[in-house]
Design an enzyme around this catalytic site. Structure first.
Site, mmCIF file in Angstrom:
data_model
loop_
_atom_site.group_PDB
_atom_site.id
_atom_site.type_symbol
_atom_site.label_atom_id
_atom_site.label_comp_id
_atom_site.label_asym_id
_atom_site.label_seq_id
_atom_site.Cartn_x
_atom_site.Cartn_y
_atom_site.Cartn_z
ATOM 1 N N ASP A 190 -9.232 4.556 5.778
ATOM 2 C CA ASP A 190 -7.969 5.151 5.344
ATOM 3 C C ASP A 190 -8.026 6.658 5.151
ATOM 4 O OD1 ASP A 190 -6.679 2.723 5.283
ATOM 5 O OD2 ASP A 190 -7.138 2.337 3.181
ATOM 6 N N ARG A 203 4.180 -2.268 -5.460
ATOM 7 C CA ARG A 203 3.081 -3.215 -5.239
ATOM 8 C C ARG A 203 2.189 -3.228 -6.472
ATOM 9 N NH1 ARG A 203 -1.413 -2.000 -0.454
ATOM 10 N NH2 ARG A 203 -3.118 -3.328 -1.209
ATOM 11 N N TYR A 242 2.387 -3.343 6.490
ATOM 12 C CA TYR A 242 3.239 -2.729 5.482
ATOM 13 C C TYR A 242 4.702 -2.834 5.915
ATOM 14 C CZ TYR A 242 -0.598 -0.387 2.949
ATOM 15 O OH TYR A 242 -1.704 -0.102 2.198
#
Length: 469
Positions: free
Chosen positions: A151, A292, A406
């Site tokens: 990431d 989330r 996502y």
């Protein structure tokens, strides 16, 4: 009359006529010059009010051509006043969602130079919609794409293209970022771009193409933000940021930004226990976010942000059909509106929902365990009644035999109402598809409709065997 007198008379008449014509030409020329230069200045209105144009002698580039008696006259048109967005129109009433856009990035990567990306989202200015994503500093058919499952690297940048245009080599790199959010206040774009060391990252605030402000990590544990659009009301934009544990207590703060400058920072308050990757939308005069919980709950947290006094409250979506992944089977999942349900809270996935009176529209993966498939539906009483489970208007966006990822919301202002739209990230490559060494995505986008609609499935569609390794 002798010949000499005739000549003198004719000459005098001719001279008189010539003189009159000469004077008329001077008058016409003077009139033309006066009309050309005597144009109108459009003063900047105070408090965004439309003001009348005041006369002034000035040259402008914005002109309108008018033909009058073969004379060209240029006059200025007062430019339209640019105002901040306030999102005061009501939310559109919808029956479901209709297809809007699909970029097919992975399929195109099999034979073209397309960026490796993840964490895509969509946001619109008053006239046009754009797609964003975090690039990995490489195209897919490139040895640098090896290992792009990671990431946070310093080569990641925020990419921006008109919606429907894949991220080709000519794509603009807006900023350096491995986490981001973007929104348009009606006058210019704001980009929130996070990059740097995990223990000491920096968030840059870029407004109208200029770096205006920044803030450093406050908990030294991966400062991060929404991965979807922020929201601006009357010139003030708000964005949710978290710094701290991804599976335990973290420090979430709500930032308020005016033309790129941080004007206020507020701590999270209310009953939400953990906040990541919020999907926010305008609910005039406030902003609402669905987030989330990566720690305790598979039911999604809600943040309500008051844009006038900066007060903040939080809770959870009431629907017993919960929106996160992983989650329990629908028959055993729960939500009491106030607290995390302590059901498979970790790890989670970015998602969205929005209120519709007492009901809630939401999207989620079809699989309760994996990021595969995608569905949308409305839960009757899902915004107001604890553990409500009455589902209507279900649609399959991606069938459960294909990967998703996502998802997030964005809002589009129409003539009479504000429509809600969403995108789904269609992840390909690792970790699920180990034949290749890269991880990337394409997107599909749907928007709310008050009409009728059919059925289908809109997966990424690339044959992994055709793809570069």
């Amino acid at each position: 009359m002798n010949p000499n007198q005739k000549i003198i008379t004719i000459g005098s008449v001719s001279l008189t006529i010539a003189t009159v014509c000469f004077l008329m030409q001077i008058a016409i020329l003077a009139t033309t010059v006066t009309l050309h230069f005597k144009q109108h200045k459009c003063d900047s209105p105070a408090s965004n009010q439309v003001m009348p144009c005041e006369p002034i002698i000035i040259e402008r580039n914005i002109t309108e051509i008018v033909y009058l008696n073969n004379t060209t006259i240029e006059k200025e048109i007062c430019p339209e006043v640019v105002e901040y967005r306030n999102w005061s129109k009501p939310q559109c009433q919808i029956t479901g969602f209709a297809p809007f856009s699909k970029d097919n990035s992975i399929r195109l990567s099999a034979g073209g130079d397309i960026w490796v990306t993840r964490e895509p989202y969509v946001s619109c200015d008053p006239g046009k919609c754009y797609q964003f994503a975090l690039g990995q500093g490489t195209t897919l058919d490139n040895k640098h794409s090896n290992g792009t499952i990671h990431d946070r690297i310093p080569h990641r940048t925020l990419l921006m293209n008109e919606l429907g245009v894949p991220f080709h080599l000519g794509t603009k790199q807006v900023c350096v970022a491995w986490s981001s959010s973007s929104c348009h206040d009606g006058k210019a774009w704001l980009h929130v771009c996070v990059t740097g060391d995990d223990r000491n990252a920096t968030a840059s605030f870029i407004y109208d193409g200029r770096l205006v402000d920044s803030i450093g990590s406050w908990s030294q544990n991966i400062l991060r933000t929404q991965e979807s659009e922020c929201v601006c009301i009357n010139g003030t934009c708000t964005v949710v940021m978290t710094d701290g544990s991804a599976s335990g207590r973290a420090d979430t703060r709500i930032l308020f930004i005016k033309e790129g400058k941080i004007v206020h920072i507020g701590p999270l308050s209310g009953s939400a226990q953990h906040i990541e990757e919020c999907s926010c939308y305008p609910r005039y005069p406030d902003v609402r976010c669905i987030c989330r919980d990566n720690w305790k709950g598979s039911n999604r947290p809600v943040i309500d942000i008051n844009m006038e006094d900066y007060s903040i409250d939080s809770s959870y979506v009431c629907s017993g059909l919960v929106g996160d992944t992983p989650r329990n089977d629908d028959s055993s999942s729960n939500s009491n509106c106030r607290d995390p349900n302590n059901e498979r809270g970790n790890p989670g996935v970015k998602g969205w929902a929005f209120d519709n009176g007492d009901d809630v529209w939401m999207g989620r993966t079809i699989s309760k365990d994996l990021r595969s498939g995608y569905e949308t539906f409305k839960v009757i009483g899902g915004w107001s009644t604890p553990n409500s489970k009455s589902q209507v208007n279900r649609q399959v966006i991606v069938d459960n035999n294909n990967w998703s990822g996502y998802s997030g919301i964005f809002s589009v202002e129409g003539k009479s109402c504000i429509n809600r739209c969403f995108y789904v990230e269609l992840i390909r490559g690792r970790p699920q598809e180990t034949r290749v060494w890269w991880t990337s995505n394409s997107i599909v986008v749907f928007c709310g409709t008050s009409g009728t609609y059919g059925t289908g499935s809109w997966p990424d569609g690339a044959n992994i065997n055709f793809m570069p390794i």
